[in-house]
Design a protein around this motif. Structure first.
Motif, PDB file in Angstrom:
ATOM      1  N   LEU A  17      11.980  27.340 -31.300  1.00  0.00           N
ATOM      2  CA  LEU A  17      11.526  27.191 -29.929  1.00  0.00           C
ATOM      3  C   LEU A  17      12.630  27.577 -28.950  1.00  0.00           C
ATOM      4  O   LEU A  17      12.385  28.243 -27.944  1.00  0.00           O
ATOM      5  N   GLY A  18      13.856  27.189 -29.251  1.00  0.00           N
ATOM      6  CA  GLY A  18      14.992  27.560 -28.404  1.00  0.00           C
ATOM      7  C   GLY A  18      15.187  29.060 -28.340  1.00  0.00           C
ATOM      8  O   GLY A  18      15.470  29.611 -27.276  1.00  0.00           O
ATOM      9  N   MET A  19      14.999  29.737 -29.466  1.00  0.00           N
ATOM     10  CA  MET A  19      15.137  31.200 -29.484  1.00  0.00           C
ATOM     11  C   MET A  19      14.038  31.857 -28.653  1.00  0.00           C
ATOM     12  O   MET A  19      14.295  32.807 -27.910  1.00  0.00           O
ATOM     13  N   VAL A  20      12.820  31.349 -28.754  1.00  0.00           N
ATOM     14  CA  VAL A  20      11.710  31.888 -27.963  1.00  0.00           C
ATOM     15  C   VAL A  20      11.956  31.666 -26.476  1.00  0.00           C
ATOM     16  O   VAL A  20      11.742  32.558 -25.658  1.00  0.00           O
ATOM     17  N   ALA A  21      12.431  30.464 -26.123  1.00  0.00           N
ATOM     18  CA  ALA A  21      12.707  30.156 -24.720  1.00  0.00           C
ATOM     19  C   ALA A  21      13.803  31.058 -24.169  1.00  0.00           C
ATOM     20  O   ALA A  21      13.696  31.562 -23.051  1.00  0.00           O
ATOM     21  N   LYS A  22      14.848  31.281 -24.961  1.00  0.00           N
ATOM     22  CA  LYS A  22      15.944  32.144 -24.505  1.00  0.00           C
ATOM     23  C   LYS A  22      15.450  33.573 -24.297  1.00  0.00           C
ATOM     24  O   LYS A  22      15.775  34.218 -23.306  1.00  0.00           O
ATOM     25  N   ALA A  24      12.486  34.482 -23.535  1.00  0.00           N
ATOM     26  CA  ALA A  24      11.565  34.513 -22.396  1.00  0.00           C
ATOM     27  C   ALA A  24      12.300  34.637 -21.068  1.00  0.00           C
ATOM     28  O   ALA A  24      11.771  35.217 -20.122  1.00  0.00           O
ATOM     29  N   ILE A  25      13.517  34.096 -20.978  1.00  0.00           N
ATOM     30  CA  ILE A  25      14.219  34.123 -19.696  1.00  0.00           C
ATOM     31  C   ILE A  25      15.289  35.203 -19.613  1.00  0.00           C
ATOM     32  O   ILE A  25      15.883  35.385 -18.561  1.00  0.00           O
ATOM     33  N   GLU A  26      15.528  35.932 -20.692  1.00  0.00           N
ATOM     34  CA  GLU A  26      16.542  36.985 -20.651  1.00  0.00           C
ATOM     35  C   GLU A  26      16.110  38.071 -19.679  1.00  0.00           C
ATOM     36  O   GLU A  26      14.944  38.422 -19.586  1.00  0.00           O
ATOM     37  N   GLY A  27      17.058  38.589 -18.950  1.00  0.00           N
ATOM     38  CA  GLY A  27      16.770  39.693 -18.053  1.00  0.00           C
ATOM     39  C   GLY A  27      16.342  39.260 -16.667  1.00  0.00           C
ATOM     40  O   GLY A  27      15.957  40.076 -15.857  1.00  0.00           O
ATOM     41  N   GLY A  28      16.393  37.994 -16.355  1.00  0.00           N
ATOM     42  CA  GLY A  28      16.090  37.572 -14.999  1.00  0.00           C
ATOM     43  C   GLY A  28      15.154  36.394 -14.944  1.00  0.00           C
ATOM     44  O   GLY A  28      14.685  35.894 -15.946  1.00  0.00           O
TER      45      GLY A  28
END
Length: 54
Positions: A17-22, A24-28
């Motif tokens: 879940l942490g990897m998916v969340a990260k 999702a927010i990469e790039g802005g």
């Protein structure tokens, strides 16, 4: 936390879940990206309606 198989499964799910969340927010900012998408769609809609009226 449980040190057995249930605890390991919970840790795996939390890490995934942490990897998916990260990702999702990469790039802005998600809010900024959504705002830009809405603006682009409105511009396309306005350009399309102007073409139809001329």
């Amino acid at each position: 936390m449980d040190v057995g198989s249930e605890g390991n499964e919970i840790r795996k799910k939390a890490k995934a879940l942490g990897m998916v969340a990260k990702k999702a927010i990469e790039g802005g900012s998600s809010h900024n990206n959504m705002t830009l998408l809405i603006q682009d769609l409105l511009e396309l809609a306005n350009a399309g309606s102007q073409r139809l009226s001329t």
